[in-house]
Design a protein around this motif. Structure first.
Motif, PDB file in Angstrom:
ATOM      1  N   SER A  83       0.823  -1.211   0.000  1.00  0.00           N
ATOM      2  CA  SER A  83       0.000   0.000   0.000  1.00  0.00           C
ATOM      3  C   SER A  83       0.854   1.256   0.000  1.00  0.00           C
ATOM      4  O   SER A  83       0.482   2.270  -0.602  1.00  0.00           O
ATOM      5  CB  SER A  83      -0.928  -0.003   1.221  1.00  0.00           C
ATOM      6  OG  SER A  83      -1.742  -1.148   1.247  1.00  0.00           O
ATOM      7  N   LEU A  84       2.011   1.188   0.657  1.00  0.00           N
ATOM      8  CA  LEU A  84       2.894   2.356   0.716  1.00  0.00           C
ATOM      9  C   LEU A  84       3.584   2.599  -0.614  1.00  0.00           C
ATOM     10  O   LEU A  84       3.744   3.753  -1.046  1.00  0.00           O
ATOM     11  CB  LEU A  84       3.919   2.153   1.831  1.00  0.00           C
ATOM     12  CG  LEU A  84       4.882   3.295   2.131  1.00  0.00           C
ATOM     13  CD1 LEU A  84       4.133   4.496   2.679  1.00  0.00           C
ATOM     14  CD2 LEU A  84       5.958   2.858   3.115  1.00  0.00           C
ATOM     15  N   VAL A  85       3.979   1.520  -1.293  1.00  0.00           N
ATOM     16  CA  VAL A  85       4.752   1.661  -2.537  1.00  0.00           C
ATOM     17  C   VAL A  85       3.890   2.221  -3.659  1.00  0.00           C
ATOM     18  O   VAL A  85       4.411   2.810  -4.615  1.00  0.00           O
ATOM     19  CB  VAL A  85       5.370   0.296  -2.914  1.00  0.00           C
ATOM     20  CG1 VAL A  85       5.949   0.300  -4.313  1.00  0.00           C
ATOM     21  CG2 VAL A  85       6.448  -0.073  -1.916  1.00  0.00           C
ATOM     22  N   ARG A  86       2.570   2.093  -3.572  1.00  0.00           N
ATOM     23  CA  ARG A  86       1.707   2.622  -4.637  1.00  0.00           C
ATOM     24  C   ARG A  86       1.837   4.128  -4.788  1.00  0.00           C
ATOM     25  O   ARG A  86       1.676   4.656  -5.888  1.00  0.00           O
ATOM     26  CB  ARG A  86       0.247   2.262  -4.339  1.00  0.00           C
ATOM     27  CG  ARG A  86      -0.075   0.797  -4.554  1.00  0.00           C
ATOM     28  CD  ARG A  86      -1.590   0.587  -4.525  1.00  0.00           C
ATOM     29  NE  ARG A  86      -1.904  -0.822  -4.633  1.00  0.00           N
ATOM     30  CZ  ARG A  86      -2.105  -1.629  -3.600  1.00  0.00           C
ATOM     31  NH1 ARG A  86      -2.028  -1.143  -2.370  1.00  0.00           N
ATOM     32  NH2 ARG A  86      -2.387  -2.896  -3.779  1.00  0.00           N
ATOM     33  N   GLU A  87       2.118   4.821  -3.697  1.00  0.00           N
ATOM     34  CA  GLU A  87       2.214   6.281  -3.749  1.00  0.00           C
ATOM     35  C   GLU A  87       3.629   6.789  -3.532  1.00  0.00           C
ATOM     36  O   GLU A  87       3.962   7.881  -3.991  1.00  0.00           O
ATOM     37  CB  GLU A  87       1.288   6.895  -2.686  1.00  0.00           C
ATOM     38  CG  GLU A  87      -0.159   6.449  -2.772  1.00  0.00           C
ATOM     39  CD  GLU A  87      -0.838   6.917  -4.043  1.00  0.00           C
ATOM     40  OE1 GLU A  87      -0.311   7.844  -4.701  1.00  0.00           O
ATOM     41  OE2 GLU A  87      -1.891   6.360  -4.391  1.00  0.00           O
ATOM     42  N   VAL A  88       4.452   6.046  -2.832  1.00  0.00           N
ATOM     43  CA  VAL A  88       5.816   6.484  -2.514  1.00  0.00           C
ATOM     44  C   VAL A  88       6.791   5.505  -3.153  1.00  0.00           C
ATOM     45  O   VAL A  88       6.799   4.319  -2.818  1.00  0.00           O
ATOM     46  CB  VAL A  88       6.041   6.552  -0.993  1.00  0.00           C
ATOM     47  CG1 VAL A  88       7.474   6.944  -0.678  1.00  0.00           C
ATOM     48  CG2 VAL A  88       5.077   7.542  -0.355  1.00  0.00           C
ATOM     49  N   ARG A  89       7.613   5.991  -4.064  1.00  0.00           N
ATOM     50  CA  ARG A  89       8.585   5.141  -4.750  1.00  0.00           C
ATOM     51  C   ARG A  89      10.007   5.384  -4.258  1.00  0.00           C
ATOM     52  O   ARG A  89      10.945   4.899  -4.877  1.00  0.00           O
ATOM     53  CB  ARG A  89       8.514   5.404  -6.267  1.00  0.00           C
ATOM     54  CG  ARG A  89       7.141   5.135  -6.863  1.00  0.00           C
ATOM     55  CD  ARG A  89       6.721   3.700  -6.661  1.00  0.00           C
ATOM     56  NE  ARG A  89       5.397   3.417  -7.181  1.00  0.00           N
ATOM     57  CZ  ARG A  89       5.147   3.008  -8.413  1.00  0.00           C
ATOM     58  NH1 ARG A  89       6.154   2.847  -9.269  1.00  0.00           N
ATOM     59  NH2 ARG A  89       3.920   2.763  -8.798  1.00  0.00           N
ATOM     60  N   ASP A  90      10.151   6.119  -3.174  1.00  0.00           N
ATOM     61  CA  ASP A  90      11.480   6.401  -2.649  1.00  0.00           C
ATOM     62  C   ASP A  90      11.979   5.187  -1.866  1.00  0.00           C
ATOM     63  O   ASP A  90      11.373   4.768  -0.882  1.00  0.00           O
ATOM     64  CB  ASP A  90      11.429   7.638  -1.742  1.00  0.00           C
ATOM     65  CG  ASP A  90      12.808   8.210  -1.484  1.00  0.00           C
ATOM     66  OD1 ASP A  90      13.582   7.536  -0.778  1.00  0.00           O
ATOM     67  OD2 ASP A  90      13.096   9.295  -1.984  1.00  0.00           O
ATOM     68  N   LYS A  91      13.081   4.603  -2.310  1.00  0.00           N
ATOM     69  CA  LYS A  91      13.556   3.347  -1.726  1.00  0.00           C
ATOM     70  C   LYS A  91      14.027   3.529  -0.288  1.00  0.00           C
ATOM     71  O   LYS A  91      13.794   2.657   0.560  1.00  0.00           O
ATOM     72  CB  LYS A  91      14.695   2.779  -2.575  1.00  0.00           C
ATOM     73  CG  LYS A  91      15.117   1.366  -2.181  1.00  0.00           C
ATOM     74  CD  LYS A  91      16.172   0.830  -3.128  1.00  0.00           C
ATOM     75  CE  LYS A  91      16.532  -0.610  -2.765  1.00  0.00           C
ATOM     76  NZ  LYS A  91      17.023  -0.736  -1.383  1.00  0.00           N
ATOM     77  N   LYS A  92      14.676   4.630   0.028  1.00  0.00           N
ATOM     78  CA  LYS A  92      15.181   4.825   1.381  1.00  0.00           C
ATOM     79  C   LYS A  92      14.047   4.924   2.386  1.00  0.00           C
ATOM     80  O   LYS A  92      14.105   4.329   3.477  1.00  0.00           O
ATOM     81  CB  LYS A  92      16.058   6.077   1.441  1.00  0.00           C
ATOM     82  CG  LYS A  92      17.409   5.917   0.763  1.00  0.00           C
ATOM     83  CD  LYS A  92      18.260   7.141   0.979  1.00  0.00           C
ATOM     84  CE  LYS A  92      19.639   6.944   0.317  1.00  0.00           C
ATOM     85  NZ  LYS A  92      20.511   8.132   0.514  1.00  0.00           N
ATOM     86  N   VAL A  93      13.012   5.663   2.032  1.00  0.00           N
ATOM     87  CA  VAL A  93      11.884   5.822   2.946  1.00  0.00           C
ATOM     88  C   VAL A  93      11.142   4.502   3.110  1.00  0.00           C
ATOM     89  O   VAL A  93      10.774   4.104   4.221  1.00  0.00           O
ATOM     90  CB  VAL A  93      10.942   6.933   2.437  1.00  0.00           C
ATOM     91  CG1 VAL A  93       9.701   7.027   3.304  1.00  0.00           C
ATOM     92  CG2 VAL A  93      11.663   8.273   2.408  1.00  0.00           C
ATOM     93  N   VAL A  94      10.935   3.778   2.010  1.00  0.00           N
ATOM     94  CA  VAL A  94      10.225   2.502   2.081  1.00  0.00           C
ATOM     95  C   VAL A  94      11.031   1.486   2.886  1.00  0.00           C
ATOM     96  O   VAL A  94      10.473   0.746   3.715  1.00  0.00           O
ATOM     97  CB  VAL A  94       9.926   1.985   0.666  1.00  0.00           C
ATOM     98  CG1 VAL A  94       9.333   0.580   0.722  1.00  0.00           C
ATOM     99  CG2 VAL A  94       8.970   2.927  -0.052  1.00  0.00           C
TER     100      VAL A  94
END
Length: 723
Positions: A245-256
């Motif tokens: 669910s998070l990766v759908r909107e945020v593609r920043d690898k460090k934050v994920v």
């Protein structure tokens, strides 16, 4: 070919005696981030002593965060315009997260000018560790940043204390909470601009009162209701579901990766507590001294606030706390449940079938209402020509669906909803957990009962000939009533009373050693909070007066036991109905109360509030606007609209169509004509000031008049220029 890099020192506190060679597949060192200072390398130890971290604080963190909110709301359907990694490296935002965590820890705000240099160095080390991937959640032995109240050094602790520190459960480390606050600052604007308007929990500006007002306005015409509970997702999340669910909107690898590590890192829970041993230990320590708070230790919550926390409804009892996510957990819970909100919005559009003969909803396919739907006219649901409509609202893990139409449509929707929750969230629901109930039975939500009340209003209108005709009509009102049964249940849970049918107040012994003035003041704050909680209930006067009766009886029994008066009647006789008069001491008569009060030797005693029904404030029936948004979202959207160049073009085109001129253009025209004519005219004396003014204004007026003849401008204030 493997080549050894220079030996790197680990943290200087515990690892100064241990050196490990690191190997890499590439001989080229990674470039240093422009906002990063490599404090962990041994080769840069000499430069770290001369480096000043305050030089990285170049911008205002509030302006950075405001720009992030504006960019997120300007393009809500697209990916964030500003990469989150660049914001993650800004030391200004780290400082803001530290200030928020410091305020939660100590109860006081730390200004930027009072920040010690050692703390700023530690904050910089924590930021570099997060960017380099060296940060580990739950690190208590060797943290980069310590709490301002933590003065212990792990290197000086014994093995037993170290073992207890690592195996006992406790609050998360201070540096973990700083990282959680920073992630919340970065992720909240991204998802707040994308969240559905149907969700109201764990979001700024959207609370339970907003839910009740929305239900009163938008759920007035529905007859079938379906209430569901997905709170199991809040207590036991699935890491894969949250990350997807998070990766759908945020593609920043460090934050994920940072959020993923917070979810999968095990949390120290400690040993299971033996209740019997703890009870025996508590019995042995019967007499204990009062705890004296340190100077920097925050005071505990007052008694009335602790009591009201136990007064929370069922829908607000569960608060998500996932792994090491901390304050980020509620946001991640909404991220997971937002897919359900979007799915229900699609079902609402599919289900909507308008009917011209239905007087409640006579809008287009978009379902826009006409008139005040808070007081809809009664219309039966039988017949194929009536409107089919549905609405949905969610508070945390609980949701409520209202349906206008046959019960068979509600059963079909329930079947689809069960399949969706099973496939998406792996939550098994059935017909018992999703009951379909009629409005006449009463629907419980947020400790308020939704029911339909039939009224017969008198309709007056003027007929032909000016004759006034009065007729009685039939209508229904959606009643939002506070549940007296739930209120009694909450008071019983707080040990204020016992019994169901005939509740009997119990003495509040927690306030036994407090003075009468302090006890009354605490209970008055509790009553004010309860009155605010039931602000939008139709029976607000009745329920608040009942709460006042319970608390007044509890205090009367407390004072009877404290002053040995044997009964509540004697307490009321001495202290009056609202317990505002001082009670006698245990031995003999006390000095005159008014003389002591005049000399300032005693505190004034405030009587209990709401002891009579007329003292309770009225129910708030303020109309709730359609398409409501919180104030901060309104300000953001208005700012974005005004900063858009298209808005300026539309305003200018509108002015040109109406033949007007803006005051800014008029002032600039005056200044330009003044400069132009000042170069052409000879030097003027003092006596020629009026003539020069007439010439300037005259030339200015002539030029504007020429533009008017050309059809460009139309001025309504030309005559004012000659004055």
């Amino acid at each position: 070919m493997l080549r050894p890099l220079p030996l790197l020192l680990r943290h200087r506190r515990l690892s100064s005696h241990f050196l490990r060679p690191l190997f890499t597949l590439s001989s080229v060192a990674q470039p240093v981030h422009p906002h990063r200072f490599p404090s962990s390398s041994s080769s840069s130890s000499s430069s770290s002593s001369s480096f000043d971290p305050s030089s990285l604080l170049k911008s205002d963190p509030i302006s950075l965060l405001s720009s992030h909110w504006i960019s997120s709301f300007r393009s809500p359907n697209n990916s964030p315009t500003t990469p989150l990694s660049s914001l993650l490296s800004r030391l200004e935002l780290w400082l803001l997260a530290y200030q928020k965590t410091f305020a939660d820890e100590t109860g006081s705000y730390l200004p930027r000018s009072s920040l010690p240099p050692e703390t700023l160095d530690a904050l910089l080390s924590l930021r570099n560790a997060v960017l380099d991937g060296r940060f580990r959640w739950g690190n208590r032995l060797d943290p980069f940043l310590r709490s301002p109240r933590d003065s212990t050094d792990p290197s000086t602790l014994s093995k037993r204390k170290l073992r207890a520190l690592l195996s006992s459960s406790g609050p998360p480390p201070f540096q973990d909470r700083v990282v959680q606050e920073l992630l919340l600052l970065l992720l909240e604007p991204v998802f707040e601009s994308r969240f559905s308007a149907k969700s109201f929990a764990f979001r700024p500006g959207r609370g339970p009162h907003t839910v009740l007002r929305t239900i009163r306005r938008s759920f007035a015409g529905y007859l079938w209701y379906m209430k569901g509970d997905l709170s199991t997702l809040l207590s036991s999340p699935k890491t894969g579901l949250v990350i997807n669910s998070l990766v759908r909107e945020v593609r920043d690898k460090k934050v994920v990766d940072l959020v993923k590590s917070a979810l999968i890192t095990p949390v120290i829970t400690g040993r299971p507590v033996d209740e019997e041993a703890a009870r025996k230990k508590k019995k042995k320590r019967k007499y204990q001294k009062k705890k004296v708070l340190a100077e920097d230790e925050p005071k505990p919550d007052p008694y009335w606030l602790q009591s009201f926390f136990g007064f929370a409804p069922e829908e607000a009892e569960k608060h998500p706390d996932w792994g090491h996510c901390g304050v980020l957990s509620p946001l991640l819970a909404n991220v997971c449940l937002d897919e359900l909100d979007k799915w229900m919005e699609g079902k609402i559009r599919e289900f909507y079938r308008p009917s011209k003969s239905d007087v409640i909803w006579t809008g287009d396919d978009g379902g826009e209402e006409q008139g005040n739907t808070s007081w809809p006219e009664f219309v039966p649901t039988s017949g194929p020509d009536k409107t089919r409509k549905m609405d949905y609202i969610r508070y945390g893990g609980h949701f409520l669906i209202g349906i206008r139409g046959p019960r068979a449509d509600a059963a079909v929707l329930r079947k689809q909803l069960i399949e969706f929750c099973d496939q998406r969230y792996q939550i098994k629901l059935d017909n018992e957990s999703l009951p379909i109930e009629h409005i006449t039975k009463g629907i419980m939500f947020l400790d308020h009962v939704l029911c339909r009340r039939v009224v017969y209003p008198t309709l007056r209108y003027t007929a032909t000939g000016g004759k006034i005709i009065s007729e009685k009509g039939v209508g229904t009102l959606l009643s939002v009533t506070a549940s007296l049964k739930q209120c009694i249940k909450q008071f019983r849970k707080l040990d204020f009373l016992k019994g169901d049918r005939d509740p009997d107040p119990q003495p509040c012994f927690r306030m036994f050693h407090a003075t009468q003035a302090h006890t009354n003041a605490q209970m008055n704050k509790f009553l004010q909070t309860i009155a605010e909680w039931y602000r939008y209930a139709d029976n607000r006067k009745k329920i608040v007066n009942f709460c006042s009766y319970i608390i007044r009886g509890s205090l009367a029994k407390l004072y009877a036991a404290k002053y040995k008066l044997r009964s509540r009647a004697k307490v009321y006789k001495i202290a009056s109905r609202n317990l505002s008069r001082p009670l006698k001491d245990r031995k003999g008569q006390s000095p005159e109360y008014h003389n002591l009060l005049r000399m300032g030797l005693v505190d004034s005693i405030d009587g209990l509030h709401y002891t009579r029904l007329s003292m309770v404030p009225e129910t708030d029936y303020t109309p709730f606007p359609s398409g409501w948004k919180p104030d901060h979202e309104k300000v953001l959207m208005e700012y974005i609209r005004l900063s858009d160049p298209k808005t300026l073009e539309e305003q200018q085109s509108c002015l040109r169509e109406q033949g007007l001129i803006t005051p800014q253009d008029y002032v600039s025209m005056l200044v330009w004509n003044y400069k132009k004519n000042a170069l052409l005219l000879p030097p003027l004396g003092v006596s020629d000031a009026n003539r020069a003014k007439d010439e300037l204004l005259g030339s200015n007026t002539n030029e504007i008049q020429e533009r008017m003849d050309g059809g460009e401008v139309k001025l309504d204030f030309l005559e004012a220029s000659h004055m």
